[in-house]
Design an enzyme around this catalytic site. Sequence first.
Site, PDB file in Angstrom:
ATOM      1  N   PHE A 230      10.863  61.375  26.079  1.00  0.00           N
ATOM      2  CA  PHE A 230       9.910  61.830  25.102  1.00  0.00           C
ATOM      3  C   PHE A 230      10.263  63.342  24.643  1.00  0.00           C
ATOM      4  O   PHE A 230       9.177  64.409  24.907  1.00  0.00           O
ATOM      5  CB  PHE A 230       8.556  61.756  25.275  1.00  0.00           C
ATOM      6  CG  PHE A 230       7.932  60.364  25.838  1.00  0.00           C
ATOM      7  CD1 PHE A 230       7.535  59.384  24.970  1.00  0.00           C
ATOM      8  CD2 PHE A 230       7.931  59.946  27.224  1.00  0.00           C
ATOM      9  CE1 PHE A 230       7.320  58.139  25.383  1.00  0.00           C
ATOM     10  CE2 PHE A 230       7.793  58.883  27.777  1.00  0.00           C
ATOM     11  CZ  PHE A 230       7.472  57.818  26.774  1.00  0.00           C
ATOM     12  N   ASP A 299       7.309  63.020  29.535  1.00  0.00           N
ATOM     13  CA  ASP A 299       6.133  63.959  28.746  1.00  0.00           C
ATOM     14  C   ASP A 299       5.662  63.475  27.570  1.00  0.00           C
ATOM     15  O   ASP A 299       6.096  63.700  26.416  1.00  0.00           O
ATOM     16  CB  ASP A 299       6.824  65.196  28.565  1.00  0.00           C
ATOM     17  CG  ASP A 299       5.445  66.214  27.898  1.00  0.00           C
ATOM     18  OD1 ASP A 299       4.075  65.854  28.296  1.00  0.00           O
ATOM     19  OD2 ASP A 299       5.871  67.065  27.239  1.00  0.00           O
ATOM     20  N   CYS A 339      -0.930  64.357  28.157  1.00  0.00           N
ATOM     21  CA  CYS A 339      -1.968  65.071  27.161  1.00  0.00           C
ATOM     22  C   CYS A 339      -3.116  64.334  26.812  1.00  0.00           C
ATOM     23  O   CYS A 339      -3.489  64.747  26.076  1.00  0.00           O
ATOM     24  CB  CYS A 339      -1.200  65.880  26.359  1.00  0.00           C
ATOM     25  SG  CYS A 339      -0.428  64.595  25.145  1.00  0.00           S
TER      26      CYS A 339
END
Length: 393
Positions: A230, A299, A339
């Site tokens: 990613f 990520d 996130c």
Amino acid sequence: MPRLRLRVTPAAEAHIRAGHPWVYESSVRDQNRPGEAGELAVIYDRRDRFLAIGLYDPASPLRVRVLHAGLPATLDPAWWAHRLDTPLQRRAPLFAPDTDGYRLINGESDGWPGLVLDRYADTLVVKLYTAAWFPHLALVLELLTARFPGFRVVARLSRNIQDAAAGIGLHDGQTLLGRAPDGPVVFRESGLAFEADVVQGQKTGFFLDQRENRRRVEGFSAGRRVLNAFSFTGGFSLYAARGGAREVVSLDISAHALDGARRNFALNPRLTTPHETVQADVFDWLRETRREFDLIVLDPPSLARRESEREGAIRAYGKLATDGLARLSRGGVLVSASCSAHVSADEFFGAVRTAVRRTGRAAKELRTSRHAPDHHAAFPEAEYLKAIFLQVD
């Protein structure tokens, strides 16, 4: 016209006194008249004493975003100037001259609810999440001009307010001050040069919030084969290359993002580590590849954009870690980040730790991390970023 006055539920009173910056529509018990977006709404407690003042937004379930609570205050130009100077002064000692890309205002956590301000070299990007800021834009620009003379200012708008913005001649990516950029803006982070697409890019143009984790990855990269999954435009990849990685692979489903990664490497000709880009779905590629790496960064974008997706996201984080571990060499380092605000740090760390435990491999937890200092979270709903670093035998 009389000042807009609101009273809220006892529970909302308690939350405001505790420092929470949001008043929900369902918490408003009564108000003296209808309000318009951007009006300053004064909230009184059950004894008719001043409780808070904030930006009113009749189109949002977050009906009031609190600017000030406690003793009464006059929100005059001096008040606004101090409100801006406080976060700017907080950032002043954080960055050396080799970094000119960072967050200056982190919304509610810096006392500017629904507004984010990022710097990219001599470009400032103001991102608005509520139409309540529209009537105050001229004031914001005046304050910024006084503190950043000669800087360009670009507006970014969350999708939910773009129709309202069109009604006042404002659009996402519009240059409010200075000359419109003719392409990506180049800024520096820890001495590395990066592009930021401040007009159409994700967030405000770059993922500034991962800077500290990128620096940590640099410290683990020497002599390692690194996979940046990613990868977006290669932030972790460039730091790994500077850290002495043997090779770096940037993996992303977006050809546009990978083009950005190649351009970012080109901006840093001193980086001589071989860099390969792979366009593929990360989940599929990890499952199918036989390649092995000594450091893997996972990520992904948010896997839970609403509460109903939380359980599925936790499972996905576990599966992602499992698939990453299958491609990690003995003694390799796994860096897994999230996130997703709807997945707590404990839930995320638990999913990754469980994935490691199920492999039967011994692992040493090197560290966990949360928000960078320029992205600090001052209330629970502002918390979203977390990462875990593990060395696996």
